[in-house]
Design a protein around this motif. Structure first.
Motif, PDB file in Angstrom:
ATOM      1  N   ILE A   1      -4.606   2.554 -10.131  1.00  0.00           N
ATOM      2  CA  ILE A   1      -3.281   1.652 -10.609  1.00  0.00           C
ATOM      3  C   ILE A   1      -2.423   1.530  -9.288  1.00  0.00           C
ATOM      4  O   ILE A   1      -2.262   2.498  -8.784  1.00  0.00           O
ATOM      5  CB  ILE A   1      -2.659   2.353 -11.783  1.00  0.00           C
ATOM      6  N   LEU A   2      -2.300   0.353  -8.896  1.00  0.00           N
ATOM      7  CA  LEU A   2      -1.433   0.247  -7.711  1.00  0.00           C
ATOM      8  C   LEU A   2       0.029  -0.379  -8.105  1.00  0.00           C
ATOM      9  O   LEU A   2      -0.056  -1.283  -8.944  1.00  0.00           O
ATOM     10  CB  LEU A   2      -2.082  -0.745  -6.781  1.00  0.00           C
ATOM     11  N   VAL A   3       1.049   0.228  -7.190  1.00  0.00           N
ATOM     12  CA  VAL A   3       2.412  -0.322  -7.521  1.00  0.00           C
ATOM     13  C   VAL A   3       2.567  -1.017  -5.948  1.00  0.00           C
ATOM     14  O   VAL A   3       2.499  -0.284  -5.151  1.00  0.00           O
ATOM     15  CB  VAL A   3       3.297   0.679  -7.909  1.00  0.00           C
ATOM     16  N   THR A   4       3.333  -2.107  -6.167  1.00  0.00           N
ATOM     17  CA  THR A   4       3.364  -2.590  -4.858  1.00  0.00           C
ATOM     18  C   THR A   4       4.929  -3.467  -4.731  1.00  0.00           C
ATOM     19  O   THR A   4       5.324  -3.818  -5.858  1.00  0.00           O
ATOM     20  CB  THR A   4       2.319  -3.874  -4.573  1.00  0.00           C
ATOM     21  N   GLY A   5       5.232  -3.697  -3.498  1.00  0.00           N
ATOM     22  CA  GLY A   5       6.345  -4.193  -3.214  1.00  0.00           C
ATOM     23  C   GLY A   5       7.081  -3.831  -1.786  1.00  0.00           C
ATOM     24  O   GLY A   5       6.753  -2.820  -1.395  1.00  0.00           O
TER      25      GLY A   5
ATOM     26  N   LEU B   1      -3.358   6.835  -8.651  1.00  0.00           N
ATOM     27  CA  LEU B   1      -2.255   6.068  -8.375  1.00  0.00           C
ATOM     28  C   LEU B   1      -1.761   5.902  -7.023  1.00  0.00           C
ATOM     29  O   LEU B   1      -1.959   6.858  -6.378  1.00  0.00           O
ATOM     30  CB  LEU B   1      -0.905   6.621  -9.576  1.00  0.00           C
ATOM     31  N   SER B   2      -1.392   4.723  -6.685  1.00  0.00           N
ATOM     32  CA  SER B   2      -0.869   4.588  -5.275  1.00  0.00           C
ATOM     33  C   SER B   2       0.078   3.337  -5.054  1.00  0.00           C
ATOM     34  O   SER B   2       0.233   2.547  -6.057  1.00  0.00           O
ATOM     35  CB  SER B   2      -2.085   4.512  -4.409  1.00  0.00           C
ATOM     36  N   THR B   3       0.425   3.273  -3.838  1.00  0.00           N
ATOM     37  CA  THR B   3       1.335   2.109  -3.350  1.00  0.00           C
ATOM     38  C   THR B   3       0.894   1.388  -2.414  1.00  0.00           C
ATOM     39  O   THR B   3      -0.209   1.905  -1.518  1.00  0.00           O
ATOM     40  CB  THR B   3       2.729   2.467  -3.241  1.00  0.00           C
ATOM     41  N   LEU B   4       1.059   0.073  -2.261  1.00  0.00           N
ATOM     42  CA  LEU B   4       0.834  -0.882  -1.026  1.00  0.00           C
ATOM     43  C   LEU B   4       2.137  -1.713  -0.841  1.00  0.00           C
ATOM     44  O   LEU B   4       2.736  -1.976  -1.600  1.00  0.00           O
ATOM     45  CB  LEU B   4      -0.336  -1.802  -1.432  1.00  0.00           C
ATOM     46  N   HIS B   5       2.037  -2.225   0.411  1.00  0.00           N
ATOM     47  CA  HIS B   5       3.216  -3.182   0.770  1.00  0.00           C
ATOM     48  C   HIS B   5       2.638  -4.519   0.748  1.00  0.00           C
ATOM     49  O   HIS B   5       2.086  -5.035   1.646  1.00  0.00           O
ATOM     50  CB  HIS B   5       3.851  -2.970   1.965  1.00  0.00           C
ATOM     51  N   THR B   6       2.896  -5.272  -0.425  1.00  0.00           N
ATOM     52  CA  THR B   6       2.414  -6.727  -0.569  1.00  0.00           C
ATOM     53  C   THR B   6       3.507  -7.394  -1.188  1.00  0.00           C
ATOM     54  O   THR B   6       4.351  -6.849  -1.972  1.00  0.00           O
ATOM     55  CB  THR B   6       1.117  -7.054  -1.166  1.00  0.00           C
ATOM     56  N   ASN B   7       3.572  -8.605  -1.154  1.00  0.00           N
ATOM     57  CA  ASN B   7       4.703  -9.575  -1.762  1.00  0.00           C
ATOM     58  C   ASN B   7       4.483  -9.720  -3.338  1.00  0.00           C
ATOM     59  O   ASN B   7       5.409  -9.855  -3.974  1.00  0.00           O
ATOM     60  CB  ASN B   7       4.770 -10.764  -1.073  1.00  0.00           C
TER      61      ASN B   7
ATOM     62  N   GLY C   1      11.746   0.248  -0.475  1.00  0.00           N
ATOM     63  CA  GLY C   1      13.058   0.463  -1.017  1.00  0.00           C
ATOM     64  C   GLY C   1      13.262  -0.428  -2.601  1.00  0.00           C
ATOM     65  O   GLY C   1      14.071  -0.770  -3.139  1.00  0.00           O
ATOM     66  N   SER C   2      11.830  -0.773  -3.112  1.00  0.00           N
ATOM     67  CA  SER C   2      12.074  -1.509  -4.381  1.00  0.00           C
ATOM     68  C   SER C   2      11.490  -0.596  -5.521  1.00  0.00           C
ATOM     69  O   SER C   2      11.426  -1.156  -6.600  1.00  0.00           O
ATOM     70  CB  SER C   2      10.827  -2.805  -4.100  1.00  0.00           C
ATOM     71  N   GLY C   3      11.670   0.777  -5.337  1.00  0.00           N
ATOM     72  CA  GLY C   3      11.721   1.720  -6.566  1.00  0.00           C
ATOM     73  C   GLY C   3      10.153   1.729  -6.968  1.00  0.00           C
ATOM     74  O   GLY C   3       9.819   2.304  -8.070  1.00  0.00           O
ATOM     75  N   LYS C   4       9.191   1.603  -6.054  1.00  0.00           N
ATOM     76  CA  LYS C   4       7.576   1.859  -6.188  1.00  0.00           C
ATOM     77  C   LYS C   4       7.389   3.490  -6.789  1.00  0.00           C
ATOM     78  O   LYS C   4       6.826   3.804  -7.365  1.00  0.00           O
ATOM     79  CB  LYS C   4       6.966   1.643  -4.909  1.00  0.00           C
ATOM     80  N   THR C   5       7.999   4.388  -5.845  1.00  0.00           N
ATOM     81  CA  THR C   5       7.919   5.858  -5.925  1.00  0.00           C
ATOM     82  C   THR C   5       8.493   6.220  -7.502  1.00  0.00           C
ATOM     83  O   THR C   5       8.019   7.161  -8.145  1.00  0.00           O
ATOM     84  CB  THR C   5       8.694   6.584  -4.795  1.00  0.00           C
TER      85      THR C   5
ATOM     86  N   VAL D   1      -2.398  -3.934 -11.468  1.00  0.00           N
ATOM     87  CA  VAL D   1      -1.392  -3.826 -10.349  1.00  0.00           C
ATOM     88  C   VAL D   1      -0.136  -4.283 -10.787  1.00  0.00           C
ATOM     89  O   VAL D   1       0.149  -5.219 -11.778  1.00  0.00           O
ATOM     90  CB  VAL D   1      -1.686  -5.104  -9.154  1.00  0.00           C
ATOM     91  N   ILE D   2       0.946  -3.492 -10.336  1.00  0.00           N
ATOM     92  CA  ILE D   2       2.215  -3.848 -10.948  1.00  0.00           C
ATOM     93  C   ILE D   2       3.029  -4.186  -9.602  1.00  0.00           C
ATOM     94  O   ILE D   2       3.280  -3.274  -8.698  1.00  0.00           O
ATOM     95  CB  ILE D   2       2.943  -2.597 -11.391  1.00  0.00           C
ATOM     96  N   ALA D   3       3.538  -5.292  -9.316  1.00  0.00           N
ATOM     97  CA  ALA D   3       4.613  -5.739  -8.314  1.00  0.00           C
ATOM     98  C   ALA D   3       6.013  -5.725  -8.627  1.00  0.00           C
ATOM     99  O   ALA D   3       6.139  -6.015  -9.836  1.00  0.00           O
ATOM    100  CB  ALA D   3       4.262  -7.092  -7.920  1.00  0.00           C
ATOM    101  N   GLN D   4       6.768  -5.294  -8.049  1.00  0.00           N
ATOM    102  CA  GLN D   4       8.094  -4.932  -8.448  1.00  0.00           C
ATOM    103  C   GLN D   4       9.119  -5.223  -7.284  1.00  0.00           C
ATOM    104  O   GLN D   4       8.890  -5.117  -6.135  1.00  0.00           O
ATOM    105  CB  GLN D   4       8.344  -3.733  -9.017  1.00  0.00           C
TER     106      GLN D   4
END
Length: 558
Positions: free
Chosen positions: A314-318, A409-415, A321-325, A441-444
């Motif tokens: 599951i990836l959280v992206t943004g 679970l992880s994060t990536l920097h994409t639009n 400072g967009s609240g991913k963590t 994928v959750i973009a926020q």
């Protein structure tokens, strides 16, 4: 009513159940009398502090005041010494003749009122407020006076930075030490995330980031700058003699009963060292529940179904400072049960969570994300959280871990969400591996919420309708941010998150495996019901929660 016990009154008002009352009384008993009934009710999350205070005011027949929305009389504040105000958590908010209006969370404690009368020579009239609001107001009202006094003494007498070999009391009362402490306190009370201390030729500017925007806190003479940076470097564990290279450090500070984890970065500039301070709350602040993330019901149901999957990614992206963590931590809080082994690898560990094994990346020592991950997979994990997939090696290990039966679970920097899938393939992960391992994928983004006190309604223009994807002929009511005392003239108060969730169902996975582009993935996701970021923020604009300016700021693309 004063003879009725507060617990029985709350049950009688149907605010809590008998079962919850028993639970609170048991917890209070276990604290051996160190906690009051009301403190336990709030701690267990049964009632909010504000609701409890309002109910208590009604029951005891006292007036309830919201300190955040009234003007506090500075003359009244000065009547009560700071030490006394802090000792009893009270604040003088108004004067009427020889009577002093006192905000307290314990209005029937007459010894407090008697002490204030002895100290001020005035009658104390209690009104009820929450302890949190009182402590925040005490800090705000007294510390701004302190800053002025400190700056006067600093500029009048000059400064010596006191090292820690002196007496602790003398160190803490030194003007520059008080200034450094006060800057962090005031910033935390203003709900700032960062503090910028910027040296210029004739002055030093101090700005704080609130709701994503930098606002000026104060300007100080550049005479103060060197001493202030030296003090901050000293407590952060940096080398105070080295001023030519960037340095990083950290320290902790207690503000209003909350321990703050403070990260400090020093960068040499032409006029001296620029200091940026990041304020993080430690684990004392409760983890957000996934219901508190600001998701729409549709997105919340999607997210909940994703975190139920036993294995996959599951990836959280943004952007930063967009609240991913925050989103990742709330997901971990939901799925970390006593029967599973959860390990995280982060840089830095932002919040200590009870019951979860957290690993700190240390690149200098060779403890990179990839090295930590390899070791973690030999630690028999069920769930692995990777702070960020920074390189192809980390991404590859993460995907392989998911295929071998772990939840990653992880994060990536994409639009946006669709670009994230393409980014993984660009990083060298085979499309068929992404397709078989990716759950979703959750973009926020974080959107500023318009201030309810000063927002002004108007009707949308055809151009704005186009941005909101509604017919140009239909004019809808939207709101403009104006600015008032309540929101410090910004027009906004607080932030909420908007989400775009792509659930990798069979149709989407097939397109990924075939090497489909961003547009194809987006089309398939929309057919499955995915709402894009712009759709979510357009909905908030029409509900009157935010503005068109925010819609353009967070979703504008050329």
């Amino acid at each position: 009513m004063r003879n009725v016990r507060i617990g029985d009154y709350l049950v009688g008002q149907n605010l809590i159940s008998q079962q919850q009352l028993d639970q609170v009384l048991t917890a209070q008993k276990e604290s051996n009398g160190t906690k009051r009934f009301g403190d336990v009710v709030v701690e267990l999350g049964i009632l909010s502090e504000v609701k409890l205070a309002q109910t208590l005011a009604e029951m005891l027949n006292f007036k309830y005041v919201d300190l955040g929305s009234i003007e506090i009389d500075t003359e009244a504040v000065q009547k009560v010494p700071e030490a006394l105000a802090k000792k009893y958590s009270v604040l003088a908010i108004g004067i009427m003749g020889k009577r002093l209006t006192i905000a307290t969370d314990d209005p029937i404690n007459f010894s407090i009122l008697e002490d204030i009368k002895m100290s001020t020579g005035m009658d104390a009239i209690p009104v009820l407020a929450t302890k949190t609001a009182i402590n925040r107001a005490i800090g705000k009202c007294y510390s701004m006076q302190n800053v002025d006094n400190v700056l006067d003494s600093v500029q009048t007498f000059g400064i010596e930075v006191t090292d820690d070999d002196g007496s602790k009391d003398r160190v803490e009362s030194a003007p520059i030490v008080k200034l450094a402490t006060t800057i962090v306190e005031n910033s935390h009370r203003a709900e700032a995330t960062d503090i910028h201390i910027e040296p210029f030729k004739t002055y030093t500017r101090i700005r704080i980031r609130v709701n994503g925007d930098l606002i000026e806190l104060m300007n100080v003479s550049n005479v103060v700058h060197n001493s202030l940076t030296t003090r901050l470097k000293l407590i952060s564990g940096m080398n105070i003699a080295e001023k030519r290279v960037p340095q990083d450090g950290r320290f902790t500070q207690v503000v209003d009963g909350t321990t703050l984890d403070v990260r400090v970065s020093a960068l040499p500039t032409v006029n001296g060292e620029k200091i940026v301070i990041r304020i993080l709350s430690t684990g004392q602040i409760a983890l957000r529940k996934i219901t508190d993330l600001g998701m729409t019901e549709y997105n919340y149901n999607l997210f909940e179904s994703m975190i139920k999957c036993p294995h996959g990614v599951i990836l959280v992206t943004g952007p930063t400072g967009s609240g991913k963590t925050t989103t990742l931590y709330s997901a971990l809080g939901e799925i970390a049960k006593p029967n599973v082994n959860v390990i995280t690898v982060e840089d830095p560990v932002e919040k200590n969570i009870d019951g979860i094994n957290q690993v700190q990346v240390n690149t200098k020592a060779g403890m990179t994300f990839a090295a930590a991950l390899r070791s973690i997979l030999r630690q028999d994990p069920d769930i692995v959280m990777i702070g960020e997939m920074r390189d192809s090696e980390t991404a590859d290990i993460g995907i392989r871990a998911a295929i071998t039966g772990h939840l990653v679970l992880s994060t990536l920097h994409t639009n946006d969400a669709a670009s994230t899938i393409i980014r993984l393939v660009d990083m060298g992960v085979a499309p068929y591996m992404v397709a078989s391992s990716l759950i979703g994928v959750i973009a926020q983004r974080l959107v500023k919420v318009i201030c309810p006190k000063c927002k002004t309604p108007r009707y949308s223009t055809p151009e704005e309708n186009k941005l909101m994807k509604i017919p140009e002929s239909e004019s809808v009511q939207i709101y403009d941010a104006v600015g008032c005392a309540e929101c410090n003239g910004t027009g906004y108060k607080g932030r909420t998150a908007i989400h775009e969730i792509i659930h990798c169902t069979a149709g989407v996975s097939t397109i990924i495996a075939q090497g489909g582009g961003k547009e194809q993935i987006e089309e398939a996701a929309k057919a499955n019901g995915t709402k894009l970021l712009r759709d979510n923020v357009a909905e908030l604009v029409q509900l009157g929660s935010t503005t068109i300016d925010e819609l353009v700021r967070v979703t504008y693309a050329v």
